[in-house]
Design a protein around this motif. Structure first.
Motif, short mmCIF file in Angstrom:
data_model
loop_
_atom_site.label_atom_id
_atom_site.label_comp_id
_atom_site.label_asym_id
_atom_site.label_seq_id
_atom_site.Cartn_x
_atom_site.Cartn_y
_atom_site.Cartn_z
N ARG A 80 0.83 -1.21 0.00
CA ARG A 80 0.00 0.00 0.00
C ARG A 80 0.86 1.26 0.00
O ARG A 80 0.52 2.27 -0.64
N THR A 81 1.97 1.21 0.71
CA THR A 81 2.87 2.36 0.75
C THR A 81 3.47 2.64 -0.61
O THR A 81 3.54 3.80 -1.07
N LEU A 82 3.89 1.58 -1.31
CA LEU A 82 4.48 1.75 -2.64
C LEU A 82 3.45 2.25 -3.64
O LEU A 82 3.78 3.05 -4.54
N LEU A 83 2.19 1.83 -3.50
CA LEU A 83 1.14 2.32 -4.41
C LEU A 83 0.90 3.82 -4.24
O LEU A 83 0.55 4.52 -5.20
N ARG A 84 1.11 4.32 -3.03
CA ARG A 84 0.87 5.72 -2.75
C ARG A 84 1.99 6.63 -3.23
O ARG A 84 1.87 7.86 -3.21
N ARG A 85 3.09 6.04 -3.70
CA ARG A 85 4.21 6.86 -4.16
C ARG A 85 3.87 7.60 -5.44
O ARG A 85 4.46 8.63 -5.74
N SER A 86 2.91 7.06 -6.18
CA SER A 86 2.53 7.70 -7.44
C SER A 86 1.08 7.38 -7.76
O SER A 86 0.61 6.26 -7.50
N GLN A 87 0.37 8.37 -8.32
CA GLN A 87 -1.02 8.13 -8.71
C GLN A 87 -1.12 7.21 -9.91
O GLN A 87 -2.17 6.60 -10.17
N ASN A 88 -0.04 7.11 -10.66
CA ASN A 88 -0.04 6.27 -11.87
C ASN A 88 0.78 5.00 -11.66
O ASN A 88 1.40 4.49 -12.58
N SER A 89 0.80 4.52 -10.43
CA SER A 89 1.61 3.34 -10.14
C SER A 89 1.10 2.12 -10.90
O SER A 89 -0.11 1.88 -11.00
N THR A 90 2.03 1.37 -11.46
CA THR A 90 1.69 0.14 -12.19
C THR A 90 2.12 -1.10 -11.41
O THR A 90 2.16 -2.20 -11.97
#
Length: 492
Positions: free
Chosen positions: A452-462
């Motif tokens: 979840r933390t890594l997903l929040r690093r960018s709005q366009n996370s893939t």
């Protein structure tokens, strides 16, 4: 030293000290990282230090031998052991380099810039009575239940002298402390205490358990009683005055000094030893007498500082013991915590006895981070199951979550290394038999928090869960047990 008949027994000689090879081997290390040429060959310096280490260690060995052979011996000459420069140096080097500074701001590095000069000055002040203890800096740390635990941060010189004092006094008191006292003693850890409790419940006739805790023990410890207890063994007036200086030093809170007429601040090296001495005389010896009285049935006990568990064969014995213990505690200005002290049915026959009375399964109790449960093996034999306390696990995961947010934009390898240390440390403590499922759950939850933390690093996370699994397999250790069954360990 003086024995109980008033006769002198001077088996101690002033000697120098270095602690079990923990002292640095080079002049550069000895002087806070600064290379200093003293004009002596390095081999010669190491030879001198080895001789100092052997001579002072042998001096403590003699103290230990006398203390063990004569339980009434009173030691009248100990300060020269404490103030020895080599012992003080050893105490300095076993301290944490990055430990918080006390009220004077002195750090391990700054003190080490003139280490030898500082240690000689400290030794002289101790010998001449010019040493003054400074107030401890009060800080608070969060507990799992949301409350805050007060800790005291002594100044660096107080830490050094306290460590030296503890080593000298341990030579005496480690021969006195009883086998069911485990807290903060050399060579004993929480798992020794947990294993002893397991074996006691498993092998003895235990059907009832008193789970007890002393309310605010470190804050309410009575100074007068403590000094009386210490004087049973230590009659060196300079050592007594030294301990009294720490007790009366006070605490600094929000820039103002507060007097300490009772209690010992948690955080100093001396506090755990003083706590054990206090409870040794206030409780342990008293309990030991009741262990010998078999007319009341079996009695087992384990104690870790002010937290202890007592097992009984009969409920009536448990109730009587609790009533007597409350009176005993009041005599020494202590009180059992009403919310954390209870008697419950627990043991080999608890489940069947409760079933016959139409009651639910036996209650559980918490001790040293584990919930203890009456369970059975695959062969339907009794066993004590130990699971991570749910509240502590949730608190740890919350701590990981908050720290991950601070490290959100750190490189993934850096995050992975930190999380690896977290998971590995958790598993090394909680990795006991019957707790593997909780270890797996903890690792899985850490993995999800990281995702979840890594997903929040960018709005366009893939980032996908499949790729995340590669990260967790790479960095997070798999859950595994690190401790054998208690019976197996104690048999060895």
């Amino acid at each position: 030293m003086m024995n109980d008949h008033g006769k002198s027994d001077n088996c101690e000689v002033p000697t120098k000290f270095a602690n079990k090879g923990e002292v640095a081997n080079t002049p550069a290390e000895r002087d806070g990282g600064k290379a200093v040429d003293r004009g002596e060959p390095r081999a010669k310096q190491n030879t001198h230090r080895a001789q100092h280490r052997e001579s002072v260690q042998s001096a403590l060995d003699r103290v230990r031998k006398v203390a063990k052979s004569d339980k009434k011996m009173q030691f009248t000459s100990l300060m020269h052991h404490i103030s020895n420069v080599d012992r003080l140096r050893a105490a300095y080097f076993v301290m944490k380099r990055a430990a918080a500074a006390g009220m004077d701001g002195e750090t391990w590095v700054s003190y080490g810039e003139k280490l030898e000069e500082n240690l000689r000055s400290l030794s002289e002040r101790l010998q001449k009575g010019g040493y003054r203890a400074k107030p401890v800096r009060r800080v608070f740390i969060a507990k799992a239940d949301g409350k805050q635990r007060p800790l005291g941060v002594p100044v660096l010189e107080d830490k050094i002298v306290q460590r030296s004092t503890v080593e000298v006094l341990n030579a005496i008191y480690e021969t006195d402390f009883l086998d069911f006292s485990f807290g903060y003693r050399p060579g004993l850890g929480q798992h020794n205490c947990l294993d002893s409790l397991y074996v006691g419940v498993f092998t003895r006739k235990v059907s009832w358990v008193l789970d007890a805790d002393i309310r605010g023990f470190f804050d309410n410890l009575n100074h007068e009683w403590l000094i009386k207890f210490i004087e049973h063994r230590v009659r060196d007036k300079r050592v007594i005055r030294l301990i009294q200086k720490w007790l009366k030093a006070g605490v600094m809170l929000d820039g103002r000094r507060e007097e300490t007429d009772e209690g010992v601040p948690q955080g100093g090296s001396i506090s755990p030893l003083l706590a054990n001495i206090y409870l040794h005389y206030a409780m342990d010896l008293w309990v030991q007498q009741r262990r010998k009285d078999r007319s009341r049935g079996e009695l087992i006990i384990v104690r870790w500082a002010d937290d202890f568990v007592v097992g009984f064969e009969h409920r009536s014995s448990a109730l009587k013991f609790l009533a007597e213990l409350k009176e005993r505690m009041l005599k020494f200005s202590l009180e059992l915590h009403p919310e954390k002290t209870r008697i419950l049915e627990f043991g080999r026959f608890a489940a069947n006895n409760r079933k016959q009375r139409g009651l639910r399964k036996p209650e559980t109790f918490n001790f040293l981070g584990f919930t203890h449960i009456c369970g059975i093996t695959r062969g339907s034999k009794f066993m004590v199951r130990r699971h991570t306390i749910a509240k502590k696990m949730r608190a740890k995961l919350l701590e990981v979550k908050l720290e991950l947010r601070k490290r959100m934009h750190h490189p993934i390898p850096n995050q992975g290394k930190w999380l690896k240390s977290v998971v590995d440390g958790h598993c090394r403590y909680y990795g006991v038999p019957t707790n593997l499922q909780q270890l797996v759950a903890f690792r899985d939850q850490v993995s999800r928090l990281w995702f979840r933390t890594l997903l929040r690093r960018s709005q366009n996370s893939t980032l996908t869960w499949k790729r995340m699994k590669c990260y967790t397999d790479r960095w997070l250790p798999h859950a595994k047990l690190h401790h054998p069954f208690p019976l197996q360990r104690l048999r060895v």
